[in-house]
Design an enzyme around this catalytic site. Structure first.
Site, PDB file in Angstrom:
ATOM      1  N   HIS A   1       0.835  -1.204   0.000  1.00  0.00           N
ATOM      2  CA  HIS A   1       0.000   0.000   0.000  1.00  0.00           C
ATOM      3  C   HIS A   1       0.872   1.257   0.000  1.00  0.00           C
ATOM      4  O   HIS A   1       1.235   1.765   1.057  1.00  0.00           O
ATOM      5  CB  HIS A   1      -0.912  -0.026   1.231  1.00  0.00           C
ATOM      6  CG  HIS A   1      -1.979   1.012   1.229  1.00  0.00           C
ATOM      7  ND1 HIS A   1      -3.177   0.834   1.883  1.00  0.00           N
ATOM      8  CD2 HIS A   1      -2.062   2.241   0.659  1.00  0.00           C
ATOM      9  CE1 HIS A   1      -3.934   1.916   1.719  1.00  0.00           C
ATOM     10  NE2 HIS A   1      -3.271   2.783   0.987  1.00  0.00           N
TER      11      HIS A   1
ATOM     12  N   LEU B   1       2.705   6.328  -5.173  1.00  0.00           N
ATOM     13  CA  LEU B   1       3.926   6.808  -5.830  1.00  0.00           C
ATOM     14  C   LEU B   1       3.701   8.124  -6.567  1.00  0.00           C
ATOM     15  O   LEU B   1       4.659   8.765  -7.009  1.00  0.00           O
ATOM     16  CB  LEU B   1       4.480   5.746  -6.782  1.00  0.00           C
ATOM     17  CG  LEU B   1       5.054   4.485  -6.113  1.00  0.00           C
ATOM     18  CD1 LEU B   1       5.520   3.485  -7.167  1.00  0.00           C
ATOM     19  CD2 LEU B   1       6.188   4.816  -5.151  1.00  0.00           C
ATOM     20  N   ARG B   2       2.430   8.515  -6.723  1.00  0.00           N
ATOM     21  CA  ARG B   2       2.057   9.853  -7.233  1.00  0.00           C
ATOM     22  C   ARG B   2       2.350  10.098  -8.701  1.00  0.00           C
ATOM     23  O   ARG B   2       2.056  11.178  -9.197  1.00  0.00           O
ATOM     24  CB  ARG B   2       2.726  10.973  -6.404  1.00  0.00           C
ATOM     25  CG  ARG B   2       2.449  10.927  -4.923  1.00  0.00           C
ATOM     26  CD  ARG B   2       0.989  10.996  -4.594  1.00  0.00           C
ATOM     27  NE  ARG B   2       0.744  11.257  -3.171  1.00  0.00           N
ATOM     28  CZ  ARG B   2      -0.386  10.945  -2.560  1.00  0.00           C
ATOM     29  NH1 ARG B   2      -1.384  10.382  -3.211  1.00  0.00           N
ATOM     30  NH2 ARG B   2      -0.541  11.221  -1.278  1.00  0.00           N
TER      31      ARG B   2
ATOM     32  N   ASN C   1      -4.775   6.216  -7.442  1.00  0.00           N
ATOM     33  CA  ASN C   1      -5.258   7.612  -7.452  1.00  0.00           C
ATOM     34  C   ASN C   1      -4.211   8.586  -7.996  1.00  0.00           C
ATOM     35  O   ASN C   1      -3.852   9.575  -7.369  1.00  0.00           O
ATOM     36  CB  ASN C   1      -5.747   8.047  -6.063  1.00  0.00           C
ATOM     37  CG  ASN C   1      -4.679   7.978  -4.987  1.00  0.00           C
ATOM     38  OD1 ASN C   1      -3.642   7.348  -5.163  1.00  0.00           O
ATOM     39  ND2 ASN C   1      -4.931   8.620  -3.868  1.00  0.00           N
TER      40      ASN C   1
ATOM     41  N   HIS D   1     -10.673   0.678   1.165  1.00  0.00           N
ATOM     42  CA  HIS D   1     -10.585   1.847   2.057  1.00  0.00           C
ATOM     43  C   HIS D   1     -11.983   2.002   2.649  1.00  0.00           C
ATOM     44  O   HIS D   1     -12.903   2.453   1.985  1.00  0.00           O
ATOM     45  CB  HIS D   1     -10.164   3.057   1.230  1.00  0.00           C
ATOM     46  CG  HIS D   1     -10.134   4.345   1.985  1.00  0.00           C
ATOM     47  ND1 HIS D   1      -9.049   5.192   1.959  1.00  0.00           N
ATOM     48  CD2 HIS D   1     -11.045   4.955   2.784  1.00  0.00           C
ATOM     49  CE1 HIS D   1      -9.295   6.264   2.704  1.00  0.00           C
ATOM     50  NE2 HIS D   1     -10.501   6.143   3.204  1.00  0.00           N
TER      51      HIS D   1
ATOM     52  N   ASP E   1       1.034   2.719   3.730  1.00  0.00           N
ATOM     53  CA  ASP E   1       0.166   3.773   3.184  1.00  0.00           C
ATOM     54  C   ASP E   1       0.980   5.055   2.942  1.00  0.00           C
ATOM     55  O   ASP E   1       0.504   6.168   3.176  1.00  0.00           O
ATOM     56  CB  ASP E   1      -1.029   4.037   4.113  1.00  0.00           C
ATOM     57  CG  ASP E   1      -2.112   4.884   3.444  1.00  0.00           C
ATOM     58  OD1 ASP E   1      -1.996   5.186   2.232  1.00  0.00           O
ATOM     59  OD2 ASP E   1      -3.068   5.269   4.152  1.00  0.00           O
TER      60      ASP E   1
ATOM     61  N   HIS F   1       2.998  14.281   0.439  1.00  0.00           N
ATOM     62  CA  HIS F   1       2.356  15.571   0.131  1.00  0.00           C
ATOM     63  C   HIS F   1       3.412  16.665   0.175  1.00  0.00           C
ATOM     64  O   HIS F   1       4.376  16.579   0.941  1.00  0.00           O
ATOM     65  CB  HIS F   1       1.261  15.906   1.140  1.00  0.00           C
ATOM     66  CG  HIS F   1       0.055  15.029   1.024  1.00  0.00           C
ATOM     67  ND1 HIS F   1      -0.735  15.001  -0.103  1.00  0.00           N
ATOM     68  CD2 HIS F   1      -0.502  14.150   1.890  1.00  0.00           C
ATOM     69  CE1 HIS F   1      -1.722  14.141   0.078  1.00  0.00           C
ATOM     70  NE2 HIS F   1      -1.604  13.595   1.277  1.00  0.00           N
TER      71      HIS F   1
END
Ligand code: ZN
Length: 441
Positions: A69, A72-73, A103, A188, A314, A318
């Site tokens: 989980h 990696l953006r 996402n 989730h 997780d 950011h």
């Protein structure tokens, strides 16, 4: 450029390999990227001519860790993290395989995005990257994503993580489709109507701090819903980032009934409670939120007794501009790849949890849930190996880490234990050498 030798002999370490019930002094020979033999100390000396020797005295030799989980953006949020920086943080923390959530932007809801992620990973990744496909198109919770197509392209699970699947009938169909392709659904779990506007666990500290709460029932009611769907669908449910005592109870009872459910817990939910919000620290703001001391205790016990199968970080990078704002406005999530193993080992030491239990939860257990051929030191297996020094003490500085982002609640903590070397497919990918390139390459 010098390459890592094709033969590597790792001697003098203590091997912990739960998949093979091994815990003790062993030497390991790696050849052509695979584990060639594992024997009693000294047993490999005459086979090891020309091999590079790695002295693992005082170190633990673990199967490369598997994190099921991470975010990696890439594509879309490269200012927070990239496949290159995220997997560098992974190997620095001893993780040799990561499953990356869908996402991104565009969302990984079709084969073209899955292929893009795998292509980028081939070019720049230090660790193995296993993409997770979305449950729904655009994570919008309305229509199913192209699950079969993504499966053929290489996804290992489906998840709308970051968002719950609010619509029960969509979840029902997701579980059905996923079972046709033998994929787990990573859930989730959070009822949006109960969590709405919440920024902290609904309890003592949300009241004291005047923060809008997210009740435990938001998670538990959706876990109960999805468990009820299992007999209807034949699907496999994996409850991501379990945070409450009630969820632990639900999973425990479902397992007793033989339902195909697994669960994971994060290091931050194992180590911290809602009290970490005391100073309105946005680095302790995550979803699900940090819960009460009672919840935390239940999570630790559930890890110990196997109700919770896996530990996953997780890892959610950011940018500082997204965290250094008012508490309510700050984005949810924390990074965790570089601190997970020391934190979990410290917890195990403090609570007398057998090391093989936590190593299993970070290696073979997540690998089996995802159906990937990783997380063991079996002869013939891909040589993904982590060398860990369990005693050294060091101070973690998020600023000096490998992740592009710094949003860690453990910044400045003194940690016990540190990853000394990581091998992926028999190549030494950590530590980096003095020039910033991989040691020995
Ligand atoms: Zn999530």
């Amino acid at each position: 450029m010098e390459t890592t030798p094709s033969r590597i002999l790792i001697t003098g370490g203590i091997v912990i390999d739960p998949a093979n019930d091994v815990e003790g002094a062993r030497d390991l020979l790696v050849e052509d990227g695979r584990i060639r033999s594992v024997t009693e100390p000294g047993g490999l000396d005459r086979h090891a001519q020309g091999a590079r020797r790695i002295d693992a005295r005082d170190l633990l030799v673990l199967p490369g860790l598997v994190d099921m989980h991470v975010h990696l953006r890439e594509p879309g949020f490269e200012y927070r993290e990239t496949i290159a920086t995220g997997t560098l943080a992974a190997v620095a923390g001893g993780f040799t395989s990561v499953a990356c959530m869908a996402n991104t932007n565009p969302v990984n809801d079709n084969a073209a995005v899955t292929e893009y992620i795998l292509e980028r990973a081939r070019e720049v990744a230090r660790a193995n990257v296993f993409p997770v496909g979305a449950v729904s198109q655009g994570l919008e919770g309305r229509c199913l994503a192209e699950i079969g197509e993504m499966r053929r392209a290489g996804i290992v699970a489906i998840s709308d993580d970051g968002r719950p699947v609010a619509d029960g009938s969509l979840m029902r169909r997701a579980l059905e489709y996923a079972s046709m392709f033998d994929l787990p659904v990573l859930a989730h779990e959070e009822d949006p109507s109960l969590a709405q506007g919440g920024v902290a666990h609904e309890g003592e500290w949300s009241v004291r701090l005047g923060l809008r709460g997210i009740p435990s029932a938001a998670e538990e009611s959706m876990v109960a819903r999805d468990l009820a769907l299992l007999p209807l669908t034949g699907g496999r449910l994996h409850v991501a980032h379990v945070s409450t005592r009630g969820t632990v109870e639900l999973v425990r009872r479902a397992k007793e009934k033989g339902l195909p459910v697994t669960a994971e817990v994060t290091p931050h939910h194992l180590l911290l409670t809602e009290e970490a919000l005391r100073e309105y620290d946005t680095n302790a703001k995550m979803r699900p939120p940090l819960r009460s001391a009672e919840d935390r205790e239940a999570l630790v016990l559930a890890l110990e007794d196997g109700t919770i199968d896996a530990i996953a970080t997780d890892h959610a990078p950011h940018h500082p501009d997204e965290k250094d704002v008012e508490f309510e406005q700050a984005l949810d999530g924390v990074i965790g790849l570089e601190t997970a193993l020391p934190l979990v080992f410290s917890l195990a030491a403090e609570r007398n949890i057998p090391l093989r239990t936590v190593v299993r939860a970070m290696t073979v257990a997540p690998a089996r849930i995802l159906g990937i051929d990783r997380g063991t030191l079996s002869v013939g297996a891909v040589a993904d190996i982590t060398l860990f020094d369990p005693e050294v003490r060091w101070t973690y500085s998020a600023r000096d880490g490998c992740s592009k982002s710094r949003n860690s609640p453990f910044d400045g903590w003194e940690l016990r234990g540190r990853v000394r070397m990581t091998l992926v497919g028999g190549r030494i990918v950590w530590p980096l050498g003095p020039t910033g390139t991989i040691a020995g390459s």
